[in-house]
Write a protein that holds these residues in place. Structure first.
Motif, mmCIF file in Angstrom:
data_model
loop_
_atom_site.group_PDB
_atom_site.id
_atom_site.type_symbol
_atom_site.label_atom_id
_atom_site.label_comp_id
_atom_site.label_asym_id
_atom_site.label_seq_id
_atom_site.Cartn_x
_atom_site.Cartn_y
_atom_site.Cartn_z
ATOM 1 N N PRO A 8 0.827 -1.209 0.000
ATOM 2 C CA PRO A 8 0.000 0.000 0.000
ATOM 3 C C PRO A 8 0.864 1.263 0.000
ATOM 4 O O PRO A 8 1.878 1.340 0.693
ATOM 5 N N ARG A 9 0.431 2.231 -0.782
ATOM 6 C CA ARG A 9 1.111 3.520 -0.773
ATOM 7 C C ARG A 9 0.697 4.298 0.463
ATOM 8 O O ARG A 9 -0.459 4.256 0.877
ATOM 9 N N LYS A 10 1.643 5.048 1.022
ATOM 10 C CA LYS A 10 1.347 5.861 2.189
ATOM 11 C C LYS A 10 1.812 7.294 1.960
ATOM 12 O O LYS A 10 2.697 7.549 1.136
ATOM 13 N N ALA A 11 1.206 8.212 2.693
ATOM 14 C CA ALA A 11 1.586 9.621 2.611
ATOM 15 C C ALA A 11 1.496 10.234 4.006
ATOM 16 O O ALA A 11 0.645 9.853 4.811
ATOM 17 N N THR A 12 2.384 11.171 4.271
ATOM 18 C CA THR A 12 2.410 11.843 5.564
ATOM 19 C C THR A 12 1.696 13.183 5.459
ATOM 20 O O THR A 12 1.956 13.966 4.538
ATOM 21 N N ALA A 13 0.795 13.443 6.391
ATOM 22 C CA ALA A 13 0.031 14.691 6.389
ATOM 23 C C ALA A 13 0.932 15.864 6.760
ATOM 24 O O ALA A 13 1.679 15.802 7.731
ATOM 25 N N ARG A 14 0.861 16.926 5.964
ATOM 26 C CA ARG A 14 1.594 18.151 6.246
ATOM 27 C C ARG A 14 0.698 19.104 7.034
ATOM 28 O O ARG A 14 -0.527 18.941 7.086
ATOM 29 N N ARG A 15 1.323 20.098 7.623
ATOM 30 C CA ARG A 15 0.561 21.105 8.363
ATOM 31 C C ARG A 15 -0.442 21.781 7.431
ATOM 32 O O ARG A 15 -0.098 22.227 6.338
ATOM 33 N N GLY A 16 -1.690 21.833 7.852
ATOM 34 C CA GLY A 16 -2.720 22.481 7.055
ATOM 35 C C GLY A 16 -3.453 21.563 6.102
ATOM 36 O O GLY A 16 -4.421 21.967 5.468
ATOM 37 N N ASP A 17 -3.014 20.298 5.981
ATOM 38 C CA ASP A 17 -3.664 19.366 5.062
ATOM 39 C C ASP A 17 -5.027 18.935 5.590
ATOM 40 O O ASP A 17 -5.206 18.643 6.773
ATOM 41 N N GLY A 18 -5.992 18.861 4.685
ATOM 42 C CA GLY A 18 -7.235 18.145 4.916
ATOM 43 C C GLY A 18 -7.219 16.916 4.042
ATOM 44 O O GLY A 18 -6.301 16.717 3.222
ATOM 45 N N VAL A 19 -8.230 16.070 4.158
ATOM 46 C CA VAL A 19 -8.272 14.844 3.363
ATOM 47 C C VAL A 19 -8.248 15.172 1.876
ATOM 48 O O VAL A 19 -7.487 14.584 1.093
ATOM 49 N N GLN A 20 -9.063 16.147 1.455
ATOM 50 C CA GLN A 20 -9.143 16.487 0.049
ATOM 51 C C GLN A 20 -7.815 17.020 -0.475
ATOM 52 O O GLN A 20 -7.355 16.633 -1.553
ATOM 53 N N VAL A 21 -7.174 17.904 0.297
ATOM 54 C CA VAL A 21 -5.898 18.481 -0.138
ATOM 55 C C VAL A 21 -4.830 17.405 -0.255
ATOM 56 O O VAL A 21 -4.066 17.358 -1.224
ATOM 57 N N LEU A 22 -4.766 16.486 0.729
ATOM 58 C CA LEU A 22 -3.766 15.409 0.686
ATOM 59 C C LEU A 22 -3.980 14.519 -0.520
ATOM 60 O O LEU A 22 -3.027 14.193 -1.249
ATOM 61 N N LEU A 23 -5.219 14.116 -0.780
ATOM 62 C CA LEU A 23 -5.487 13.228 -1.900
ATOM 63 C C LEU A 23 -5.216 13.906 -3.240
ATOM 64 O O LEU A 23 -4.694 13.288 -4.168
ATOM 65 N N GLN A 24 -5.557 15.179 -3.331
ATOM 66 C CA GLN A 24 -5.333 15.893 -4.584
ATOM 67 C C GLN A 24 -3.852 16.005 -4.913
ATOM 68 O O GLN A 24 -3.465 16.064 -6.079
ATOM 69 N N ARG A 25 -2.994 16.019 -3.870
ATOM 70 C CA ARG A 25 -1.552 16.077 -4.094
ATOM 71 C C ARG A 25 -1.071 14.843 -4.864
ATOM 72 O O ARG A 25 -0.074 14.894 -5.585
ATOM 73 N N TYR A 26 -1.786 13.744 -4.721
ATOM 74 C CA TYR A 26 -1.397 12.496 -5.384
ATOM 75 C C TYR A 26 -2.327 12.148 -6.547
ATOM 76 O O TYR A 26 -2.340 11.019 -7.026
ATOM 77 N N GLY A 27 -3.105 13.135 -6.997
ATOM 78 C CA GLY A 27 -3.967 12.916 -8.149
ATOM 79 C C GLY A 27 -5.156 12.024 -7.865
ATOM 80 O O GLY A 27 -5.710 11.407 -8.783
ATOM 81 N N LEU A 28 -5.577 11.940 -6.607
ATOM 82 C CA LEU A 28 -6.704 11.103 -6.204
ATOM 83 C C LEU A 28 -7.882 12.022 -5.890
ATOM 84 O O LEU A 28 -8.013 12.521 -4.779
ATOM 85 N N ASN A 29 -8.721 12.258 -6.904
ATOM 86 C CA ASN A 29 -9.682 13.351 -6.806
ATOM 87 C C ASN A 29 -11.134 12.918 -6.705
ATOM 88 O O ASN A 29 -12.012 13.759 -6.537
ATOM 89 N N THR A 30 -11.436 11.616 -6.856
ATOM 90 C CA THR A 30 -12.829 11.207 -6.934
ATOM 91 C C THR A 30 -13.439 11.035 -5.547
ATOM 92 O O THR A 30 -12.737 10.830 -4.551
ATOM 93 N N ARG A 31 -14.768 11.112 -5.509
ATOM 94 C CA ARG A 31 -15.483 10.917 -4.252
ATOM 95 C C ARG A 31 -15.266 9.489 -3.732
ATOM 96 O O ARG A 31 -15.143 9.258 -2.525
ATOM 97 N N GLN A 32 -15.207 8.531 -4.666
ATOM 98 C CA GLN A 32 -14.972 7.143 -4.261
ATOM 99 C C GLN A 32 -13.619 6.986 -3.582
ATOM 100 O O GLN A 32 -13.482 6.246 -2.597
ATOM 101 N N GLN A 33 -12.608 7.688 -4.091
ATOM 102 C CA GLN A 33 -11.276 7.610 -3.481
ATOM 103 C C GLN A 33 -11.263 8.249 -2.098
ATOM 104 O O GLN A 33 -10.581 7.762 -1.193
ATOM 105 N N GLN A 34 -12.028 9.330 -1.909
ATOM 106 C CA GLN A 34 -12.128 9.941 -0.584
ATOM 107 C C GLN A 34 -12.792 8.985 0.406
ATOM 108 O O GLN A 34 -12.340 8.840 1.550
ATOM 109 N N GLN A 35 -13.848 8.308 -0.044
ATOM 110 C CA GLN A 35 -14.531 7.352 0.825
ATOM 111 C C GLN A 35 -13.619 6.178 1.158
ATOM 112 O O GLN A 35 -13.576 5.704 2.302
#
Length: 337
Positions: A8-35
């Motif tokens: 599994p790929r992992k990512a570390t949350a930066r200061r100020g990140d929300g779920v949407q901002v973190l996912l968008q950084r990796y090109g993961l933009n769909t509602r299904q990916q957020q869920q």
């Protein structure tokens, strides 16, 4: 199951990140990916569903190659669009890559959440006027350098989501800088390539004349002006981010409230033991707020002379957090219009 046999790929949350901002950084933009992200990270999110700075999170599966290719094709089409003026159509990024610097260029278009929106970003001071000055150890901190860095970070985030963005004061060689102490220079220009005058009123008239000219050009579109400043008060006064709007602008008031709401919620998560004191108020005497044809919000990001507030500016991740939080407020305002 989504990852199969792969790790599994992992990512570390930066200061100020929300779920949407973190996912968008990796090109993961769909509602299904957020869920899927929330399912994969049950028990690791805050009670409010937020992220913890420095904590590692499992990323959901990327979209299939065919879907990714279509998304890339759409993004490329947005970048090549030739008509940025039509509401609801692809918008053309009007900022050159060197405005962000080599490390932050080019700008990927991650989604079209802000397609049709036009933003005028006006960082305080610039050119012959560095604005407020704070003392940081042996260094001098200039308001215009920090307001500018937050502004170009915000411009980049807005462009990632399909907005048309104008930065009304630009530095030809600074870009986004991941430094604590930002060197002071005086080579900024007013959009598009105008020498900034010595007179304060002359400077404001110059940039707002450009805003109003562009406003007429984009007639019918959703347009907003955001003016970013750093305040100067007594060194002992710690202040939160606060917002000004014109008394007669319901759109400006709504925009200020939307950004303020994001900051209030973010502070509750990041610093639950202290109240957030930033507020929204009327101040029609401010030239940009009073004369801009686009609904405007004037923001003060903190006190550059206060040691606690200085940490809000000198840490690059904090400047990015400010940009991310402002973006979230702008997105809420645009989608709720």
């Amino acid at each position: 199951m989504a990852f199969g046999q792969s790790k599994p790929r992992k990512a570390t949350a930066r200061r100020g990140d929300g779920v949407q901002v973190l996912l968008q950084r990796y090109g993961l933009n769909t509602r299904q990916q957020q869920q899927q992200f929330r399912r994969l990270n049950q028990g690791r999110l805050t009670k409010a569903g937020g992220l913890v700075t420095g904590r590692s999170y499992v990323l959901p599966a990327a979209a299939p190659k065919a879907t990714a290719a279509r998304a890339k094709s759409k993004a490329s089409g947005s970048l090549k669009a030739t008509n940025p003026t039509s509401r609801g159509k692809s918008t053309q990024p009007l900022l050159t890559a060197n405005l962000f610097g080599a490390a932050y260029s080019p700008v990927p278009v991650r989604d079209r959440a802000l397609r049709g929106a036009v933003y005028y970003l006006s960082p305080g001071h610039g050119g012959p006027d560095p604005g407020a000055i704070g003392q940081y150890g042996t260094y001098k901190l200039a308001e215009d350098e920090y307001a500018y860095d937050v502004t170009v970070r915000l411009a980049r985030v807005l462009m990632e989501h399909g907005a048309t963005v104008y930065v009304m004061v630009q530095d030809p060689n600074d870009g986004i800088r991941d430094l604590n102490v930002l060197p002071i220079d005086y080579d900024e220009v007013t959009y598009p390539h105008q020498v900034i005058p010595l007179s304060q009123l002359g400077r404001l008239r110059q940039r707002i004349a450009q805003v109003n000219k562009l406003y007429a050009h984009h007639k019918g579109a959703y347009q907003r002006l955001l003016s970013l400043h750093v305040d100067s008060r007594s060194a002992g006064q710690n202040i939160d981010v606060f917002f000004y709007h014109h008394a007669n602008s319901t759109s400006g008031l709504r925009l200020a409230k939307n950004i303020h709401k994001v900051f209030t919620n973010r502070y509750k998560r990041a610093q639950p033991n202290r109240p957030y004191s930033g507020n929204v108020s009327e101040r029609g005497s401010l030239y940009e707020v009073r004369t801009s044809h686009a609904p405007a919000v004037f923001m003060e990001l903190g006190n550059i002379r206060n040691a606690k507030d200085q940490r809000r500016f000198v840490v690059p991740d904090n400047r990015q957090a400010l940009a991310n939080w402002i973006y979230e407020g702008l997105l809420a305002d645009y989608t709720g219009r």
